[in-house]
Design an enzyme around this catalytic site. Structure first.
Site, PDB file in Angstrom:
ATOM      1  N   HIS A  37      -1.441   1.387  -9.862  1.00  0.00           N
ATOM      2  CA  HIS A  37      -2.200   0.444  -9.037  1.00  0.00           C
ATOM      3  C   HIS A  37      -2.916  -0.604  -9.907  1.00  0.00           C
ATOM      4  O   HIS A  37      -4.143  -0.758  -9.838  1.00  0.00           O
ATOM      5  CB  HIS A  37      -3.217   1.175  -8.165  1.00  0.00           C
ATOM      6  CG  HIS A  37      -3.575   0.406  -6.920  1.00  0.00           C
ATOM      7  ND1 HIS A  37      -3.831   1.019  -5.717  1.00  0.00           N
ATOM      8  CD2 HIS A  37      -3.730  -0.923  -6.685  1.00  0.00           C
ATOM      9  CE1 HIS A  37      -4.130   0.102  -4.802  1.00  0.00           C
ATOM     10  NE2 HIS A  37      -4.078  -1.083  -5.381  1.00  0.00           N
ATOM     11  N   GLU A  44      -3.823   8.334  -4.583  1.00  0.00           N
ATOM     12  CA  GLU A  44      -4.097   7.784  -5.906  1.00  0.00           C
ATOM     13  C   GLU A  44      -5.394   8.380  -6.453  1.00  0.00           C
ATOM     14  O   GLU A  44      -6.419   8.334  -5.760  1.00  0.00           O
ATOM     15  CB  GLU A  44      -4.206   6.260  -5.826  1.00  0.00           C
ATOM     16  CG  GLU A  44      -2.907   5.607  -5.378  1.00  0.00           C
ATOM     17  CD  GLU A  44      -3.028   4.121  -5.081  1.00  0.00           C
ATOM     18  OE1 GLU A  44      -1.993   3.465  -4.923  1.00  0.00           O
ATOM     19  OE2 GLU A  44      -4.176   3.623  -4.988  1.00  0.00           O
ATOM     20  N   ARG A  50       0.842  -1.184   0.000  1.00  0.00           N
ATOM     21  CA  ARG A  50       0.000   0.000   0.000  1.00  0.00           C
ATOM     22  C   ARG A  50       0.883   1.242   0.000  1.00  0.00           C
ATOM     23  O   ARG A  50       1.957   1.275   0.607  1.00  0.00           O
ATOM     24  CB  ARG A  50      -0.921   0.038   1.241  1.00  0.00           C
ATOM     25  CG  ARG A  50      -2.137  -0.870   1.140  1.00  0.00           C
ATOM     26  CD  ARG A  50      -3.120  -0.381   0.090  1.00  0.00           C
ATOM     27  NE  ARG A  50      -4.307  -1.217  -0.010  1.00  0.00           N
ATOM     28  CZ  ARG A  50      -4.456  -2.223  -0.856  1.00  0.00           C
ATOM     29  NH1 ARG A  50      -3.434  -2.560  -1.650  1.00  0.00           N
ATOM     30  NH2 ARG A  50      -5.578  -2.911  -0.907  1.00  0.00           N
TER      31      ARG A  50
END
Length: 321
Positions: free
Chosen positions: A285, A263, A234
């Site tokens: 991601h 993000e 993460r």
């Protein structure tokens, strides 16, 4: 049942969401802004969300909600204390993306280690055609065999990475972020020892109070100058400002990130302005998002809803009562 999907775009436009139609009346939204949440959930009984935040500020206006299905493993976007107080069940999906994340882990490593983009550009630029020798050694690389691979977070994904690393001939060590993992198959070490010893460090841990800012500038100074850092856990686990500084100072050989603290990435993120850009590889991601993983995710959400409707709820992480 009245169902809504709040951020369908995060599931991809190449997967069939009509599978939910047999479960009830379905409203599908590509994306949902915070100010749009209440209007979209207020008469729904089941809400499907990937990253849209659901908490008291919007759920209190949605008295019919009985089940929240998180289209992910992590449930940090859900206020579980409030859902418990309202007897709203919250389900997630675990394990659907393991193979996808493991595959991306090695793709990112080899991008940094083997420099395929550099060599491809060299050939296509015409420089190879003009070369006097059959090869080009502009970006030397090293083999994985005999190297030490340090894993931060030896859960399901970390163990899968460890198994493949061993097949390449790596010695695997790991650091338990919870302090509770005692896997007899691998050598457990403290974080400082792992950073000092490892040629590759890969992160597969969740973000929590113990892991936030776990890897910052001081920790990066412990790493070997050729070592590679991979973060597929993460964002927020790696301090991005410290990482940018460490890369530009040549403290580490390179870093690859699939996750970031914010993000999409902030326009002023220091990683976007580093000088040694060839030592940094960032993907948006996507490690979790192979087509197979996303299909499995949707199938599991359907099963979670069906089980709930039949009174035998599965994968429940937050349930009042």
């Amino acid at each position: 049942m009245k169902i809504c999907i709040l951020d369908a775009l995060t599931l991809g436009d190449d997967v069939d969401l009509s599978v939910f139609d047999r479960l009830g009346e379905v409203s599908i939204y590509d994306a949902t802004l915070p100010e749009e949440v209440v209007a979209r959930i207020q008469d729904r009984e089941i809400v499907i969300t990937n990253k849209v935040v659901l908490n008291r500020s919007n759920l209190e206006y949605a008295p019919q909600v009985k089940l929240i299905c998180v289209a992910a493993t992590g449930t940090n976007n859900i206020d579980l204390n409030y859902t418990q107080s309202r007897n709203i069940a919250v389900s997630n999906v675990a394990g659907y993306s393991t193979r996808s994340v493991v595959q991306h882990t090695f793709a990112m490593l080899f991008y940094l280690l083997q420099s395929p983009s550099y060599y491809d550009s060299y050939v296509k630029s015409g420089k190879y055609a003009e070369s006097g020798i059959f090869t080009h050694l502009g970006r030397p690389y090293w083999e994985l065999y005999g190297k030490t691979w340090g894993i931060i977070g030896l859960g399901t994904i970390g163990q899968a990475v460890a198994g493949i690393a061993r097949e390449f001939g790596c010695q695997v060590v790991y650091y338990s972020t919870s302090g509770e993992n005692r896997n007899p198959n691998y050598n457990r070490v403290e974080l400082e020892e792992l950073l000092q010893a490892a040629d590759i460090v890969s992160i597969h841990a969740p973000l929590n109070k113990r892991t936030f800012d776990l890897i910052h500038y001081e920790q990066l100074q412990l790493m070997q100058s050729h070592a590679v850092l991979l973060n597929l856990g993460r964002g927020g686990i790696v301090n991005e400002r410290g990482l940018a500084l460490a890369i530009d100072e040549g403290l580490i050989g390179g870093a690859a990130l699939d996750v970031l603290e914010h993000e999409p990435i902030d326009k002023n993120n220091p990683l976007l302005t580093i000088k040694r850009r060839d030592r940094l590889f960032i993907t948006p991601h996507i490690a979790w998002a192979s087509r197979e993983a996303r299909l499995t995710l949707i199938q599991e959400i359907v099963k979670n809803i069906e089980s709930f409707m039949h009174g035998v709820p599965r994968n429940i992480v937050g349930q009042g009562g």
